[in-house]
Design a protein around this motif. Structure first.
Motif, PDB file in Angstrom:
ATOM      1  N   MET A   2       0.837  -1.192   0.000  1.00  0.00           N
ATOM      2  CA  MET A   2       0.000   0.000   0.000  1.00  0.00           C
ATOM      3  C   MET A   2       0.871   1.241   0.000  1.00  0.00           C
ATOM      4  SD  MET A   2      -1.408   0.313   3.914  1.00  0.00           S
ATOM      5  CE  MET A   2      -2.208   1.826   3.489  1.00  0.00           C
ATOM      6  N   LYS A   3       0.264   2.356  -0.396  1.00  0.00           N
ATOM      7  CA  LYS A   3       0.935   3.656  -0.357  1.00  0.00           C
ATOM      8  C   LYS A   3       0.218   4.564   0.620  1.00  0.00           C
ATOM      9  CE  LYS A   3       3.797   4.500  -4.161  1.00  0.00           C
ATOM     10  NZ  LYS A   3       4.430   5.455  -4.992  1.00  0.00           N
ATOM     11  N   HIS A   4       1.011   5.280   1.370  1.00  0.00           N
ATOM     12  CA  HIS A   4       0.552   6.324   2.282  1.00  0.00           C
ATOM     13  C   HIS A   4       1.118   7.621   1.720  1.00  0.00           C
ATOM     14  CE1 HIS A   4      -0.224   8.545   5.954  1.00  0.00           C
ATOM     15  NE2 HIS A   4       1.063   8.793   6.111  1.00  0.00           N
ATOM     16  N   ILE A   5       0.239   8.517   1.297  1.00  0.00           N
ATOM     17  CA  ILE A   5       0.661   9.766   0.663  1.00  0.00           C
ATOM     18  C   ILE A   5       0.124  10.942   1.475  1.00  0.00           C
ATOM     19  CG2 ILE A   5       0.476  11.207  -1.397  1.00  0.00           C
ATOM     20  CD1 ILE A   5       0.195   8.629  -3.009  1.00  0.00           C
ATOM     21  N   VAL A   6       0.996  11.888   1.764  1.00  0.00           N
ATOM     22  CA  VAL A   6       0.591  13.099   2.480  1.00  0.00           C
ATOM     23  C   VAL A   6       1.185  14.298   1.747  1.00  0.00           C
ATOM     24  CG1 VAL A   6       0.531  14.313   4.683  1.00  0.00           C
ATOM     25  CG2 VAL A   6       0.697  11.815   4.658  1.00  0.00           C
ATOM     26  N   CYS A   7       0.337  15.290   1.501  1.00  0.00           N
ATOM     27  CA  CYS A   7       0.776  16.569   0.933  1.00  0.00           C
ATOM     28  C   CYS A   7       0.701  17.618   2.035  1.00  0.00           C
ATOM     29  CB  CYS A   7      -0.120  16.975  -0.234  1.00  0.00           C
ATOM     30  SG  CYS A   7      -0.056  15.850  -1.632  1.00  0.00           S
ATOM     31  N   PHE A   8       1.744  18.429   2.118  1.00  0.00           N
ATOM     32  CA  PHE A   8       1.836  19.442   3.170  1.00  0.00           C
ATOM     33  C   PHE A   8       1.933  20.838   2.575  1.00  0.00           C
ATOM     34  CE2 PHE A   8       3.978  15.627   4.761  1.00  0.00           C
ATOM     35  CZ  PHE A   8       3.356  15.426   5.983  1.00  0.00           C
ATOM     36  N   ASP A  61       0.828  -3.293   4.591  1.00  0.00           N
ATOM     37  CA  ASP A  61      -0.618  -3.387   4.792  1.00  0.00           C
ATOM     38  C   ASP A  61      -1.058  -2.399   5.871  1.00  0.00           C
ATOM     39  OD1 ASP A  61       0.278  -4.577   7.196  1.00  0.00           O
ATOM     40  OD2 ASP A  61      -0.041  -6.592   6.425  1.00  0.00           O
ATOM     41  N   GLU A  62      -2.344  -2.464   6.236  1.00  0.00           N
ATOM     42  CA  GLU A  62      -2.875  -1.534   7.244  1.00  0.00           C
ATOM     43  C   GLU A  62      -2.242  -1.741   8.612  1.00  0.00           C
ATOM     44  OE1 GLU A  62      -7.222  -0.752   7.048  1.00  0.00           O
ATOM     45  OE2 GLU A  62      -7.108  -2.010   5.241  1.00  0.00           O
ATOM     46  N   LYS A  63      -1.874  -2.965   8.940  1.00  0.00           N
ATOM     47  CA  LYS A  63      -1.192  -3.230  10.212  1.00  0.00           C
ATOM     48  C   LYS A  63       0.152  -2.481  10.247  1.00  0.00           C
ATOM     49  CE  LYS A  63       0.445  -6.962  13.140  1.00  0.00           C
ATOM     50  NZ  LYS A  63       0.620  -8.397  13.313  1.00  0.00           N
ATOM     51  N   ALA A  64       0.870  -2.505   9.129  1.00  0.00           N
ATOM     52  CA  ALA A  64       2.135  -1.770   9.047  1.00  0.00           C
ATOM     53  C   ALA A  64       1.894  -0.260   9.111  1.00  0.00           C
ATOM     54  CB  ALA A  64       2.873  -2.142   7.763  1.00  0.00           C
ATOM     55  N   LEU A  65       0.799   0.201   8.504  1.00  0.00           N
ATOM     56  CA  LEU A  65       0.448   1.624   8.574  1.00  0.00           C
ATOM     57  C   LEU A  65       0.177   2.036  10.016  1.00  0.00           C
ATOM     58  CD1 LEU A  65      -0.208   4.354   7.217  1.00  0.00           C
ATOM     59  CD2 LEU A  65      -2.541   3.497   6.873  1.00  0.00           C
ATOM     60  N   ASP A  66      -0.557   1.210  10.748  1.00  0.00           N
ATOM     61  CA  ASP A  66      -0.825   1.498  12.164  1.00  0.00           C
ATOM     62  C   ASP A  66       0.477   1.567  12.957  1.00  0.00           C
ATOM     63  OD1 ASP A  66      -3.546   1.585  11.656  1.00  0.00           O
ATOM     64  OD2 ASP A  66      -3.908  -0.467  12.370  1.00  0.00           O
ATOM     65  N   VAL A  85       5.906  23.068  11.514  1.00  0.00           N
ATOM     66  CA  VAL A  85       6.117  23.856  10.293  1.00  0.00           C
ATOM     67  C   VAL A  85       4.941  23.859   9.319  1.00  0.00           C
ATOM     68  CG1 VAL A  85       8.619  23.545  10.394  1.00  0.00           C
ATOM     69  CG2 VAL A  85       7.243  21.976   8.993  1.00  0.00           C
ATOM     70  N   MET A  86       3.988  22.948   9.488  1.00  0.00           N
ATOM     71  CA  MET A  86       2.928  22.864   8.484  1.00  0.00           C
ATOM     72  C   MET A  86       1.735  23.749   8.815  1.00  0.00           C
ATOM     73  SD  MET A  86       0.987  19.252   8.888  1.00  0.00           S
ATOM     74  CE  MET A  86      -0.065  18.923  10.278  1.00  0.00           C
ATOM     75  N   GLU A  87       1.141  24.231   7.750  1.00  0.00           N
ATOM     76  CA  GLU A  87      -0.109  24.974   7.845  1.00  0.00           C
ATOM     77  C   GLU A  87      -1.289  24.018   7.741  1.00  0.00           C
ATOM     78  OE1 GLU A  87      -2.205  27.764   4.627  1.00  0.00           O
ATOM     79  OE2 GLU A  87      -0.383  28.639   5.490  1.00  0.00           O
ATOM     80  N   SER A  88      -1.185  23.065   6.796  1.00  0.00           N
ATOM     81  CA  SER A  88      -2.248  22.073   6.598  1.00  0.00           C
ATOM     82  C   SER A  88      -1.677  20.872   5.859  1.00  0.00           C
ATOM     83  CB  SER A  88      -3.412  22.674   5.809  1.00  0.00           C
ATOM     84  OG  SER A  88      -2.988  23.049   4.517  1.00  0.00           O
ATOM     85  N   SER A  89      -2.468  19.801   5.827  1.00  0.00           N
ATOM     86  CA  SER A  89      -2.061  18.604   5.096  1.00  0.00           C
ATOM     87  C   SER A  89      -3.292  17.854   4.610  1.00  0.00           C
ATOM     88  CB  SER A  89      -1.208  17.688   5.977  1.00  0.00           C
ATOM     89  OG  SER A  89      -1.970  17.175   7.047  1.00  0.00           O
ATOM     90  N   ILE A  90      -3.072  17.027   3.592  1.00  0.00           N
ATOM     91  CA  ILE A  90      -4.096  16.098   3.110  1.00  0.00           C
ATOM     92  C   ILE A  90      -3.411  14.751   2.938  1.00  0.00           C
ATOM     93  CG2 ILE A  90      -5.572  17.808   1.996  1.00  0.00           C
ATOM     94  CD1 ILE A  90      -4.305  16.978  -0.680  1.00  0.00           C
ATOM     95  N   ALA A  91      -4.195  13.677   3.049  1.00  0.00           N
ATOM     96  CA  ALA A  91      -3.599  12.340   2.971  1.00  0.00           C
ATOM     97  C   ALA A  91      -4.462  11.412   2.138  1.00  0.00           C
ATOM     98  CB  ALA A  91      -3.419  11.773   4.376  1.00  0.00           C
ATOM     99  N   LEU A  92      -3.810  10.381   1.614  1.00  0.00           N
ATOM    100  CA  LEU A  92      -4.483   9.333   0.859  1.00  0.00           C
ATOM    101  C   LEU A  92      -3.735   8.038   1.118  1.00  0.00           C
ATOM    102  CD1 LEU A  92      -6.499   8.443  -1.405  1.00  0.00           C
ATOM    103  CD2 LEU A  92      -4.689   8.967  -3.024  1.00  0.00           C
ATOM    104  N   ASP A  93      -4.480   6.990   1.439  1.00  0.00           N
ATOM    105  CA  ASP A  93      -3.912   5.670   1.636  1.00  0.00           C
ATOM    106  C   ASP A  93      -4.629   4.705   0.702  1.00  0.00           C
ATOM    107  OD1 ASP A  93      -2.149   6.100   4.103  1.00  0.00           O
ATOM    108  OD2 ASP A  93      -4.070   6.959   4.725  1.00  0.00           O
ATOM    109  N   TYR A  94      -3.857   3.922  -0.055  1.00  0.00           N
ATOM    110  CA  TYR A  94      -4.476   2.999  -0.982  1.00  0.00           C
ATOM    111  C   TYR A  94      -3.571   1.789  -1.219  1.00  0.00           C
ATOM    112  CZ  TYR A  94      -1.401   4.900  -4.624  1.00  0.00           C
ATOM    113  OH  TYR A  94      -0.306   5.290  -5.357  1.00  0.00           O
TER     114      TYR A  94
END
Length: 97
Positions: A2-8, A61-66, A85-94
């Protein structure tokens, strides 16, 4: 896999701050054991709708994400820096096909 993606979006999106933040994120390599791969990109367009940094992490997998979310290095070093340092973020896990 799986990929865990976060934009800051950063409070200070100067090149110096973006590059420092990139290095903090990349410092997880070798320090956060459940990660399979990590990529960090820095935006160059600087448009009003752009985010400044993208983090992409590959995990089993999700267990590794946790486990990743609770990892001491991730929490105490990386999240601490990002919350500062961040103002905001968005995330996507798939899951990868």
């Amino acid at each position: 896999m799986m990929k865990h993606i976060v934009c800051f979006k950063l409070k200070d999106n100067s090149d110096e701050n973006k590059n420092k933040t990139k290095e903090v994120l990349l410092s997880m390599k070798g320090n956060v054991p459940m990660m399979r791969d990590i990529q960090v990109g820095v935006d160059f367009l600087k448009s009003p709708r752009s985010y400044d940094i993208i983090l992409q992490v590959e995990l089993d997998d999700e267990k590794a994400l946790d486990a990743y979310q609770e990892d001491p290095y991730h929490v105490n070093v990386v999240k601490a820096h990002m919350h500062e340092v961040m103002e905001s973020s968005i995330a996507l896990d798939y899951y990868l096909d």
